[in-house]
Design a protein around this motif. Sequence first.
Motif, PDB file in Angstrom:
ATOM      1  N   MET A   1       0.640  -1.284  -0.039  1.00  0.00           N
ATOM      2  CA  MET A   1       0.099  -0.003  -0.023  1.00  0.00           C
ATOM      3  C   MET A   1       0.831   1.204   0.293  1.00  0.00           C
ATOM      4  N   ALA A   2       1.335   1.726  -1.111  1.00  0.00           N
ATOM      5  CA  ALA A   2       2.120   2.749  -1.137  1.00  0.00           C
ATOM      6  C   ALA A   2       1.453   4.144  -0.681  1.00  0.00           C
ATOM      7  N   VAL A   3       1.956   4.947   0.011  1.00  0.00           N
ATOM      8  CA  VAL A   3       1.445   6.151   0.603  1.00  0.00           C
ATOM      9  C   VAL A   3       2.007   7.406   0.021  1.00  0.00           C
ATOM     10  N   PHE A   4       1.111   8.209  -0.595  1.00  0.00           N
ATOM     11  CA  PHE A   4       1.700   9.459  -1.042  1.00  0.00           C
ATOM     12  C   PHE A   4       1.140  10.476  -0.505  1.00  0.00           C
ATOM     13  N   VAL A   5       1.818  11.721  -0.187  1.00  0.00           N
ATOM     14  CA  VAL A   5       1.154  12.918   0.236  1.00  0.00           C
ATOM     15  C   VAL A   5       1.549  14.141  -0.519  1.00  0.00           C
ATOM     16  N   TYR A   6       0.672  14.829  -0.464  1.00  0.00           N
ATOM     17  CA  TYR A   6       0.753  16.383  -1.102  1.00  0.00           C
ATOM     18  C   TYR A   6       1.236  17.449  -0.229  1.00  0.00           C
ATOM     19  N   ALA A  27       2.057   7.919   9.643  1.00  0.00           N
ATOM     20  CA  ALA A  27       1.315   6.946  10.529  1.00  0.00           C
ATOM     21  C   ALA A  27       0.812   6.056   9.972  1.00  0.00           C
ATOM     22  N   VAL A  28      -0.016   6.261   8.764  1.00  0.00           N
ATOM     23  CA  VAL A  28      -0.569   5.462   7.673  1.00  0.00           C
ATOM     24  C   VAL A  28       0.356   4.580   7.096  1.00  0.00           C
ATOM     25  N   ALA A  29       1.428   4.925   6.608  1.00  0.00           N
ATOM     26  CA  ALA A  29       2.515   4.081   6.144  1.00  0.00           C
ATOM     27  C   ALA A  29       3.060   3.055   7.185  1.00  0.00           C
ATOM     28  N   ASP A  30       3.347   3.552   8.239  1.00  0.00           N
ATOM     29  CA  ASP A  30       3.722   2.435   9.401  1.00  0.00           C
ATOM     30  C   ASP A  30       2.798   1.676   9.840  1.00  0.00           C
ATOM     31  N   GLN A  31       1.369   1.699   9.498  1.00  0.00           N
ATOM     32  CA  GLN A  31       0.359   0.920   9.786  1.00  0.00           C
ATOM     33  C   GLN A  31       0.353  -0.244   8.500  1.00  0.00           C
ATOM     34  N   GLY A  33       2.818  -0.976   6.741  1.00  0.00           N
ATOM     35  CA  GLY A  33       4.486  -1.366   6.438  1.00  0.00           C
ATOM     36  C   GLY A  33       5.128  -0.937   5.223  1.00  0.00           C
ATOM     37  N   ASP A  34       4.824   0.381   4.688  1.00  0.00           N
ATOM     38  CA  ASP A  34       5.592   1.087   3.740  1.00  0.00           C
ATOM     39  C   ASP A  34       6.085   2.120   4.120  1.00  0.00           C
ATOM     40  N   GLU A  80      -0.183  12.628 -12.354  1.00  0.00           N
ATOM     41  CA  GLU A  80       1.169  11.861 -12.987  1.00  0.00           C
ATOM     42  C   GLU A  80       2.016  11.288 -12.319  1.00  0.00           C
ATOM     43  N   VAL A  81       2.094  11.689 -11.135  1.00  0.00           N
ATOM     44  CA  VAL A  81       3.559  11.334 -10.346  1.00  0.00           C
ATOM     45  C   VAL A  81       3.006  10.330  -9.164  1.00  0.00           C
ATOM     46  N   ALA A  82       1.815  10.518  -8.751  1.00  0.00           N
ATOM     47  CA  ALA A  82       1.161   9.550  -7.426  1.00  0.00           C
ATOM     48  C   ALA A  82       0.602   8.194  -7.937  1.00  0.00           C
ATOM     49  N   ASN A  83       1.363   7.255  -7.774  1.00  0.00           N
ATOM     50  CA  ASN A  83       0.919   5.900  -8.116  1.00  0.00           C
ATOM     51  C   ASN A  83       0.592   5.071  -6.931  1.00  0.00           C
ATOM     52  N   GLY A  84       0.255   5.534  -5.893  1.00  0.00           N
ATOM     53  CA  GLY A  84      -0.041   4.818  -4.669  1.00  0.00           C
ATOM     54  C   GLY A  84      -1.612   4.483  -4.400  1.00  0.00           C
ATOM     55  N   ASN A  85      -2.018   3.901  -3.454  1.00  0.00           N
ATOM     56  CA  ASN A  85      -3.202   3.296  -3.067  1.00  0.00           C
ATOM     57  C   ASN A  85      -3.913   4.581  -2.204  1.00  0.00           C
ATOM     58  N   ILE A  86      -3.048   5.237  -1.421  1.00  0.00           N
ATOM     59  CA  ILE A  86      -3.403   5.958  -0.415  1.00  0.00           C
ATOM     60  C   ILE A  86      -2.802   7.343  -0.732  1.00  0.00           C
ATOM     61  N   ILE A  87      -3.544   8.559  -0.959  1.00  0.00           N
ATOM     62  CA  ILE A  87      -2.819   9.679  -1.066  1.00  0.00           C
ATOM     63  C   ILE A  87      -3.520  10.747  -0.004  1.00  0.00           C
ATOM     64  N   VAL A  88      -2.647  11.347   0.488  1.00  0.00           N
ATOM     65  CA  VAL A  88      -3.060  12.337   1.863  1.00  0.00           C
ATOM     66  C   VAL A  88      -2.971  13.861   1.522  1.00  0.00           C
ATOM     67  N   PHE A  89      -3.830  14.749   1.772  1.00  0.00           N
ATOM     68  CA  PHE A  89      -3.650  15.757   1.378  1.00  0.00           C
ATOM     69  C   PHE A  89      -4.071  16.717   2.615  1.00  0.00           C
ATOM     70  N   PRO A  90      -3.396  17.910   2.949  1.00  0.00           N
ATOM     71  CA  PRO A  90      -3.880  18.810   4.239  1.00  0.00           C
ATOM     72  C   PRO A  90      -5.203  19.181   3.663  1.00  0.00           C
ATOM     73  N   HIS A  91      -5.905  19.669   4.780  1.00  0.00           N
ATOM     74  CA  HIS A  91      -7.306  20.080   4.523  1.00  0.00           C
ATOM     75  C   HIS A  91      -7.302  21.926   4.249  1.00  0.00           C
ATOM     76  N   THR A  92      -6.306  22.055   3.699  1.00  0.00           N
ATOM     77  CA  THR A  92      -6.141  23.605   3.233  1.00  0.00           C
ATOM     78  C   THR A  92      -7.139  23.976   1.991  1.00  0.00           C
ATOM     79  N   THR A  93      -7.550  25.301   1.838  1.00  0.00           N
ATOM     80  CA  THR A  93      -8.306  25.838   0.968  1.00  0.00           C
ATOM     81  C   THR A  93      -7.942  25.197  -0.582  1.00  0.00           C
TER      82      THR A  93
END
Length: 315
Positions: A1-6, A27-31, A33-34, A80-93
């Motif tokens: 489960m690759a984890v990406f973050v913006y 924290a998600v990636a630790d859960q 194992g990625d 174009e660059v995120a090829n993970g199952n989980i993508i995290v964003f901050p809840h900014t505007t």
Amino acid sequence: MAVFVYAENINGVYKKAAFEAVSYAKAVADQAGDTVTAISVNPTDSSDLLYKYGASNVINIKDEGLKSFSAKAYAQAVSEVANGNIIVFPHTTDASSIAPMLAVMNGFALITNTLAAPESLSPFQVKRRAFSGKGFMHAKAEGNNVILTVSQNAFGVKENAVSGAEEVKNLSVANEDTKVISHEQSSGKLDLKEAEVVVSAGRGLKGPENWGMIEELANVLGAATACSKPVSDIGWRPHTEHVGQTGKAISPNLYIAVGISGAIQHLAGVNSSKTIVVINSDPEAPFFKSADYGVVGDAFQIIPALTEKIKAIKG
Ligand SMILES: Cc1cc2nc3c(=O)[nH]c(=O)nc-3n(C[C@H](O)[C@H](O)[C@H](O)COP(=O)(O)OP(=O)(O)OC[C@H]3O[C@@H](n4cnc5c(N)ncnc54)[C@H](O)[C@@H]3O)c2cc1C
């Protein structure tokens, strides 16, 4: 489960919300194992800042066309660059307008305003803020591909240094829908959505000429200033300071509300603040029900005295 973050930046400089999103992704990636891969658009800050919070890889998108923000173009670039199952964003505007575009583009589930690390990864389940912060819900995604936005100041910024590697991706995404003609920044002022401390005032202040004491208190506390809707509607303060259901939603560590009654529409934008202090002359003001600390009294006496006291302690 690759984890990406913006990792959002403003004029190339990472926002605090970016560090919180990376901490959350770790924290998600630790859960899972990625590892975490952070994505940023035209940053000038060093990637070391992201390794510090747990990003093992940083993809820096370089794209002149993305100097103007457009949610659609940014979603395209991230896609174009995120090829993970989980993508995290901050809840900014900005990020909370990119995330749904990306979810639709890639057919991912979208869970906004998450408050804590996932309860489970398969099925993906997480606690999120609901009903303008008046409640919580436990949301479950169908499938394993999920985009999340992390409620600001909910999870916190957590140092978790890893050794990292950086990759530069040169893109030229079409960004034709909107163009920023000019960009006006309220110079010297703290960004309300990023501020740790906010001093806010309402109609109880009687007129714009009385805001000097609010600004002085904000200065000694290193705080941003905010206001209720009627105050900005009548032009006592700029609309950029209006918080609430129809204004900015904020969640600072400390929110000081002065002469604000605490209408439900106001609370909707501020009730996820960590600590709320209410100063109001009416002991029956509804805001006291949501306050951690309440002071019943005249703001015109309390605010100058409080400012002097804080100055004395700091001095
Ligand atoms: C659809 C809709 C959306 C809305 N969205 C928003 C929103 O996003 N944000 C928002 O703020 N409002 C919003 N409102 C308006 C909201 O309902 C309230 O009318 C508004 O929040 C009241 O502003 P206030 O507390 O500054 O003024 P008031 O309700 O007039 O309260 C002033 C307070 O100051 C106190 N006071 C008076 N003198 C003193 C003194 N000397 N010292 C200390 N305290 C004093 C009074 O006791 C009183 O509690 C919305 C309303 C609607 C219908």
